[in-house]
Design an enzyme around this catalytic site. Structure first.
Site, PDB file in Angstrom:
ATOM      1  N   ASP A 164       0.842  -1.205   0.000  1.00  0.00           N
ATOM      2  CA  ASP A 164       0.000   0.000   0.000  1.00  0.00           C
ATOM      3  C   ASP A 164       0.878   1.257   0.000  1.00  0.00           C
ATOM      4  O   ASP A 164       0.357   2.379  -0.058  1.00  0.00           O
ATOM      5  CB  ASP A 164      -1.027  -0.003   1.145  1.00  0.00           C
ATOM      6  N   GLU A 195       9.465  -3.927  10.307  1.00  0.00           N
ATOM      7  CA  GLU A 195       9.879  -2.652   9.706  1.00  0.00           C
ATOM      8  C   GLU A 195      10.430  -1.713  10.771  1.00  0.00           C
ATOM      9  O   GLU A 195       9.787  -1.478  11.807  1.00  0.00           O
ATOM     10  CB  GLU A 195       8.669  -2.000   8.997  1.00  0.00           C
TER      11      GLU A 195
HETATM   12  O1  KIV Z   1       3.519  -1.069   1.550  1.00  0.00           O
HETATM   13  C1  KIV Z   1       4.662  -1.508   1.443  1.00  0.00           C
HETATM   14  O2  KIV Z   1       5.358  -1.309   0.444  1.00  0.00           O
HETATM   15  C2  KIV Z   1       5.190  -2.287   2.553  1.00  0.00           C
HETATM   16  C3  KIV Z   1       6.662  -2.556   2.583  1.00  0.00           C
HETATM   17  C4  KIV Z   1       7.417  -1.333   2.847  1.00  0.00           C
HETATM   18  C5  KIV Z   1       7.009  -3.643   3.540  1.00  0.00           C
HETATM   19  O3  KIV Z   1       4.452  -2.676   3.409  1.00  0.00           O
END
Ligand code: KIV
Length: 264
Positions: free
Chosen positions: A45, A181
């Site tokens: 997202d 993260e």
């Molecule tokens: O939305 C995204 O790209 C993510 C990654 C950064 C893990 O959740």
């Protein structure tokens, strides 16, 4: 290369073969990433920020993720594809079951959702119904307004212990993959060693079972704030295919992320 499945990802953890993941949103990049040996493609997202230009991921809808999942699947028919469940699309197990349907029908192999204990019944309900789940702990961007910004999480002993407990609970509820993260490397090591399932890091040091980056960060084309944990591989190589190959090679050999991309 063997077709990636949840069983193959599990085996890669056991064999200490680092898993490479990248966000992808369209068919052309998905094809190129698959050709360069990226193990997992994530329709993140993050597209709300890097494609749509918003300042956070909250405006993204299930329809947006469905559209991009279809595009990625068309470009990479054999890839292992994870689709993000966007903000407030999984507030209850019932809502999650409705939200995952178009994503799986668009070609996702797994869905990713952000958060801890409140998700346990949801993860159980989804996995019992045949939907593989990836958890996401640490700096979960959908909760940016709770955190008061994009900040490193799990810094105190109490927060670290709580995150470890949540990671185990997500696994026990049925999650088959976990993204961590923006957390200190020692905490990422504790969680990775404690779990049976593969753990993928972003800003969590080189101790996790694999790495993920937002493709725009890897190519140095994100505007505004560039996170400390990302690396501009296009600047290093000058060509997109070589940039992706360098990312895959540096993750596999644990050169990336270095200490300069990590938190302690
Ligand atoms: O939305 C995204 O790209 C993510 C990654 C950064 C893990 O959740």
């Amino acid at each position: 290369m063997a077709k990636i499945t949840t069983a193959v990802l599990q085996k890669m953890k056991q064999q200490a073969d680092k898993i490479t993941m990248l966000t992808a949103y369209d068919a052309s990049f998905a094809k190129l990433f698959a050709e360069q040996g990226v193990d997992v493609l994530l329709i993140g997202d993050s597209l709300g920020m890097v494609l749509q230009g918003h300042s956070d991921t909250l405006p993204v809808t299930v329809a947006d993720i469905t559209y991009h999942t279809k595009s990625v699947r068309a470009g990479a028919p054999d890839a292992f594809v994870i689709a993000d469940l966007p903000f407030m699309s999984y507030a209850t197990p019932e809502q999650a079951m409705q939200s995952v349907t178009p994503l799986m029908q668009a070609g996702a192999n797994m869905v990713k959702l952000e958060g801890g204990d409140f998700l346990l019944p949801t993860i159980q309900a989804l996995t019992e119904r045949g939907v593989p789940v990836c958890g996401h702990l640490g700096l979960t961007p959908q909760s940016v307004h709770i955190f008061g910004g994009y900040k490193v999480q799990g810094k105190t002993d109490a927060a670290a212990d709580a995150m470890l407990a949540q990671a185990k609970a997500l696994q026990d509820a049925g999650a088959q993959l976990l993204v961590l993260e923006c957390i200190p490397t020692p905490l990422a090591r504790r969680i990775t060693e404690a779990l049976r399932i593969p753990v993928i890091g972003i800003g969590a040091g080189n101790v996790t079972d694999g790495q993920v980056l937002v493709m725009h960060d890897l190519l140095g084309i994100s505007s505004g704030y560039i996170p400390k944990f990302s690396k501009n591989y296009l600047a290093q190589t000058g060509e997109i295919r070589s940039a992706i190959a360098a990312y895959v090679s540096e993750v596999k050999s644990q050169v990336f992320p270095g200490t300069e991309h990590s938190f302690n």
